[in-house]
Scaffold this motif. Structure first.
Motif, PDB file in Angstrom:
ATOM      1  N   TYR A 102      40.658   6.749 -51.147  1.00 50.52           N
ATOM      2  CA  TYR A 102      41.599   7.818 -51.489  1.00 50.52           C
ATOM      3  C   TYR A 102      41.106   8.503 -52.756  1.00 50.52           C
ATOM      4  O   TYR A 102      40.494   7.866 -53.615  1.00 50.52           O
ATOM      5  CB  TYR A 102      43.003   7.248 -51.710  1.00 50.52           C
ATOM      6  CG  TYR A 102      43.662   6.823 -50.417  1.00 50.52           C
ATOM      7  CD1 TYR A 102      44.153   7.760 -49.532  1.00 50.52           C
ATOM      8  CD2 TYR A 102      43.771   5.475 -50.086  1.00 50.52           C
ATOM      9  CE1 TYR A 102      44.749   7.373 -48.337  1.00 50.52           C
ATOM     10  CE2 TYR A 102      44.363   5.079 -48.900  1.00 50.52           C
ATOM     11  CZ  TYR A 102      44.851   6.042 -48.033  1.00 50.52           C
ATOM     12  OH  TYR A 102      45.438   5.652 -46.856  1.00 50.52           O
ATOM     13  N   PRO A 103      41.335   9.788 -52.898  1.00 54.24           N
ATOM     14  CA  PRO A 103      40.869  10.492 -54.097  1.00 54.24           C
ATOM     15  C   PRO A 103      41.610  10.031 -55.351  1.00 54.24           C
ATOM     16  O   PRO A 103      42.748   9.583 -55.269  1.00 54.24           O
ATOM     17  CB  PRO A 103      41.166  11.966 -53.788  1.00 54.24           C
ATOM     18  CG  PRO A 103      42.199  11.950 -52.738  1.00 54.24           C
ATOM     19  CD  PRO A 103      42.020  10.681 -51.965  1.00 54.24           C
ATOM     20  N   GLN A 104      40.921  10.126 -56.464  1.00 53.48           N
ATOM     21  CA  GLN A 104      41.498   9.686 -57.731  1.00 53.48           C
ATOM     22  C   GLN A 104      42.638  10.580 -58.216  1.00 53.48           C
ATOM     23  O   GLN A 104      43.508  10.116 -58.936  1.00 53.48           O
ATOM     24  CB  GLN A 104      40.410   9.620 -58.823  1.00 53.48           C
ATOM     25  CG  GLN A 104      39.454   8.478 -58.643  1.00 53.48           C
ATOM     26  CD  GLN A 104      40.170   7.145 -58.779  1.00 53.48           C
ATOM     27  OE1 GLN A 104      40.975   6.945 -59.661  1.00 53.48           O
ATOM     28  NE2 GLN A 104      39.871   6.229 -57.868  1.00 53.48           N
ATOM     29  N   ASP A 105      42.609  11.860 -57.845  1.00 55.20           N
ATOM     30  CA  ASP A 105      43.658  12.762 -58.317  1.00 55.20           C
ATOM     31  C   ASP A 105      43.884  13.915 -57.342  1.00 55.20           C
ATOM     32  O   ASP A 105      43.115  14.122 -56.407  1.00 55.20           O
ATOM     33  CB  ASP A 105      43.344  13.299 -59.719  1.00 55.20           C
ATOM     34  CG  ASP A 105      41.997  13.995 -59.810  1.00 55.20           C
ATOM     35  OD1 ASP A 105      41.491  14.482 -58.779  1.00 55.20           O
ATOM     36  OD2 ASP A 105      41.450  14.057 -60.921  1.00 55.20           O
ATOM     37  N   TYR A 106      44.956  14.620 -57.583  1.00 55.38           N
ATOM     38  CA  TYR A 106      45.343  15.739 -56.738  1.00 55.38           C
ATOM     39  C   TYR A 106      44.324  16.884 -56.813  1.00 55.38           C
ATOM     40  O   TYR A 106      44.070  17.563 -55.814  1.00 55.38           O
ATOM     41  CB  TYR A 106      46.743  16.209 -57.156  1.00 55.38           C
ATOM     42  CG  TYR A 106      47.146  17.522 -56.578  1.00 55.38           C
ATOM     43  CD1 TYR A 106      47.342  17.675 -55.210  1.00 55.38           C
ATOM     44  CD2 TYR A 106      47.340  18.633 -57.389  1.00 55.38           C
ATOM     45  CE1 TYR A 106      47.719  18.891 -54.673  1.00 55.38           C
ATOM     46  CE2 TYR A 106      47.720  19.842 -56.859  1.00 55.38           C
ATOM     47  CZ  TYR A 106      47.904  19.974 -55.501  1.00 55.38           C
ATOM     48  OH  TYR A 106      48.268  21.171 -54.973  1.00 55.38           O
ATOM     49  N   ASP A 107      43.699  17.082 -57.970  1.00 54.71           N
ATOM     50  CA  ASP A 107      42.705  18.151 -58.121  1.00 54.71           C
ATOM     51  C   ASP A 107      41.539  17.984 -57.153  1.00 54.71           C
ATOM     52  O   ASP A 107      40.989  18.965 -56.656  1.00 54.71           O
ATOM     53  CB  ASP A 107      42.180  18.214 -59.564  1.00 54.71           C
ATOM     54  CG  ASP A 107      43.209  18.784 -60.522  1.00 54.71           C
ATOM     55  OD1 ASP A 107      44.058  19.575 -60.069  1.00 54.71           O
ATOM     56  OD2 ASP A 107      43.151  18.442 -61.714  1.00 54.71           O
ATOM     57  N   HIS A 116      53.243  15.168 -57.774  1.00 46.84           N
ATOM     58  CA  HIS A 116      53.064  13.898 -58.487  1.00 46.84           C
ATOM     59  C   HIS A 116      52.160  13.035 -57.614  1.00 46.84           C
ATOM     60  O   HIS A 116      52.508  12.714 -56.480  1.00 46.84           O
ATOM     61  CB  HIS A 116      54.408  13.201 -58.701  1.00 46.84           C
ATOM     62  CG  HIS A 116      55.398  14.021 -59.460  1.00 46.84           C
ATOM     63  ND1 HIS A 116      55.413  14.091 -60.827  1.00 46.84           N
ATOM     64  CD2 HIS A 116      56.390  14.833 -59.031  1.00 46.84           C
ATOM     65  CE1 HIS A 116      56.387  14.905 -61.205  1.00 46.84           C
ATOM     66  NE2 HIS A 116      56.993  15.363 -60.134  1.00 46.84           N
ATOM     67  N   TYR A 117      51.005  12.686 -58.139  1.00 45.10           N
ATOM     68  CA  TYR A 117      50.000  11.939 -57.380  1.00 45.10           C
ATOM     69  C   TYR A 117      49.596  10.740 -58.211  1.00 45.10           C
ATOM     70  O   TYR A 117      48.971  10.879 -59.257  1.00 45.10           O
ATOM     71  CB  TYR A 117      48.799  12.852 -57.105  1.00 45.10           C
ATOM     72  CG  TYR A 117      47.742  12.242 -56.224  1.00 45.10           C
ATOM     73  CD1 TYR A 117      47.739  12.487 -54.862  1.00 45.10           C
ATOM     74  CD2 TYR A 117      46.741  11.444 -56.752  1.00 45.10           C
ATOM     75  CE1 TYR A 117      46.762  11.947 -54.044  1.00 45.10           C
ATOM     76  CE2 TYR A 117      45.762  10.891 -55.952  1.00 45.10           C
ATOM     77  CZ  TYR A 117      45.777  11.146 -54.593  1.00 45.10           C
ATOM     78  OH  TYR A 117      44.817  10.609 -53.784  1.00 45.10           O
ATOM     79  N   GLU A 118      49.990   9.550 -57.767  1.00 43.17           N
ATOM     80  CA  GLU A 118      49.662   8.328 -58.493  1.00 43.17           C
ATOM     81  C   GLU A 118      48.904   7.392 -57.569  1.00 43.17           C
ATOM     82  O   GLU A 118      49.365   7.058 -56.486  1.00 43.17           O
ATOM     83  CB  GLU A 118      50.936   7.636 -58.978  1.00 43.17           C
ATOM     84  CG  GLU A 118      51.690   8.436 -60.021  1.00 43.17           C
ATOM     85  CD  GLU A 118      52.928   7.706 -60.493  1.00 43.17           C
ATOM     86  OE1 GLU A 118      52.838   6.482 -60.753  1.00 43.17           O
ATOM     87  OE2 GLU A 118      53.966   8.358 -60.585  1.00 43.17           O
ATOM     88  N   ILE A 119      47.747   6.963 -58.033  1.00 43.63           N
ATOM     89  CA  ILE A 119      46.924   6.070 -57.224  1.00 43.63           C
ATOM     90  C   ILE A 119      46.846   4.711 -57.915  1.00 43.63           C
ATOM     91  O   ILE A 119      46.727   4.615 -59.145  1.00 43.63           O
ATOM     92  CB  ILE A 119      45.517   6.664 -56.978  1.00 43.63           C
ATOM     93  CG1 ILE A 119      44.780   5.834 -55.959  1.00 43.63           C
ATOM     94  CG2 ILE A 119      44.761   6.851 -58.261  1.00 43.63           C
ATOM     95  CD1 ILE A 119      43.587   6.524 -55.359  1.00 43.63           C
ATOM     96  N   PHE A 120      46.928   3.657 -57.107  1.00 46.09           N
ATOM     97  CA  PHE A 120      46.833   2.300 -57.623  1.00 46.09           C
ATOM     98  C   PHE A 120      45.421   1.762 -57.425  1.00 46.09           C
ATOM     99  O   PHE A 120      44.839   1.173 -58.324  1.00 46.09           O
ATOM    100  CB  PHE A 120      47.855   1.390 -56.924  1.00 46.09           C
ATOM    101  CG  PHE A 120      47.765  -0.040 -57.315  1.00 46.09           C
ATOM    102  CD1 PHE A 120      48.185  -0.454 -58.570  1.00 46.09           C
ATOM    103  CD2 PHE A 120      47.250  -0.987 -56.448  1.00 46.09           C
ATOM    104  CE1 PHE A 120      48.096  -1.779 -58.943  1.00 46.09           C
ATOM    105  CE2 PHE A 120      47.150  -2.318 -56.816  1.00 46.09           C
ATOM    106  CZ  PHE A 120      47.584  -2.702 -58.060  1.00 46.09           C
ATOM    107  N   ALA A 121      44.891   1.987 -56.229  1.00 51.09           N
ATOM    108  CA  ALA A 121      43.536   1.544 -55.904  1.00 51.09           C
ATOM    109  C   ALA A 121      42.965   2.493 -54.861  1.00 51.09           C
ATOM    110  O   ALA A 121      43.703   3.185 -54.169  1.00 51.09           O
ATOM    111  CB  ALA A 121      43.552   0.114 -55.375  1.00 51.09           C
ATOM    112  N   GLU A 122      41.642   2.526 -54.755  1.00 49.72           N
ATOM    113  CA  GLU A 122      40.992   3.460 -53.839  1.00 49.72           C
ATOM    114  C   GLU A 122      41.298   3.177 -52.372  1.00 49.72           C
ATOM    115  O   GLU A 122      41.167   4.056 -51.533  1.00 49.72           O
ATOM    116  CB  GLU A 122      39.475   3.435 -54.050  1.00 49.72           C
ATOM    117  CG  GLU A 122      39.037   4.055 -55.340  1.00 49.72           C
ATOM    118  CD  GLU A 122      37.523   4.062 -55.483  1.00 49.72           C
ATOM    119  OE1 GLU A 122      36.833   3.322 -54.745  1.00 49.72           O
ATOM    120  OE2 GLU A 122      37.033   4.822 -56.325  1.00 49.72           O
ATOM    121  N   ASN A 123      41.732   1.953 -52.062  1.00 47.21           N
ATOM    122  CA  ASN A 123      41.989   1.601 -50.663  1.00 47.21           C
ATOM    123  C   ASN A 123      43.480   1.486 -50.332  1.00 47.21           C
ATOM    124  O   ASN A 123      43.842   1.048 -49.256  1.00 47.21           O
ATOM    125  CB  ASN A 123      41.278   0.300 -50.296  1.00 47.21           C
ATOM    126  CG  ASN A 123      41.780  -0.861 -51.117  1.00 47.21           C
ATOM    127  OD1 ASN A 123      42.390  -0.679 -52.161  1.00 47.21           O
ATOM    128  ND2 ASN A 123      41.511  -2.066 -50.654  1.00 47.21           N
TER     129      ASN A 123
END
Length: 106
Positions: free
Chosen positions: A62-67, A85-92
């Protein structure tokens, strides 16, 4: 004497019916606007989520950010109207994606 009293009744009745029609029209327009706003919000959120899934399917993460989604996956959200609002916990793990409506400036 009673004839003069009831002479204006049809005019008043027409005015009351016209006023009621205007009120109903305005309420219908407000309901339509609320529905359109809700649908716009849902469409924006769905677009960001689908782009994130497409990125995962293509790149394996998954991408690190919305940009990143905007730049490489063509996501277009009206950022004057909505906040993403885009929050990522881990790439998978699917990121937490929430789109909210901006408050109008008072």
């Amino acid at each position: 004497m009673n004839r003069k009293r009831y002479r204006n009744t049809p005019v008043l009745l027409c005015l009351v019916v016209f006023a009621a029609a205007v009120v109903l029209l305005l309420r219908g327009m407000q309901d339509a606007q609320r529905t359109a706003d809700t649908q716009g919000l849902l469409i924006a959120q769905t677009a960001v989520q689908r782009a994130a899934v497409a990125c995962y399917a293509t790149e394996g993460r998954y991408p690190q950010d919305y940009d990143y989604l905007r730049r490489y996956y063509g996501v277009q959200v009206d950022e004057e109207k909505y906040i993403v609002h885009y929050e990522i916990f881990a790439e998978n793990i699917m990121p937490d994606i929430t789109v909210t409506e901006r408050m109008a400036n008072a």
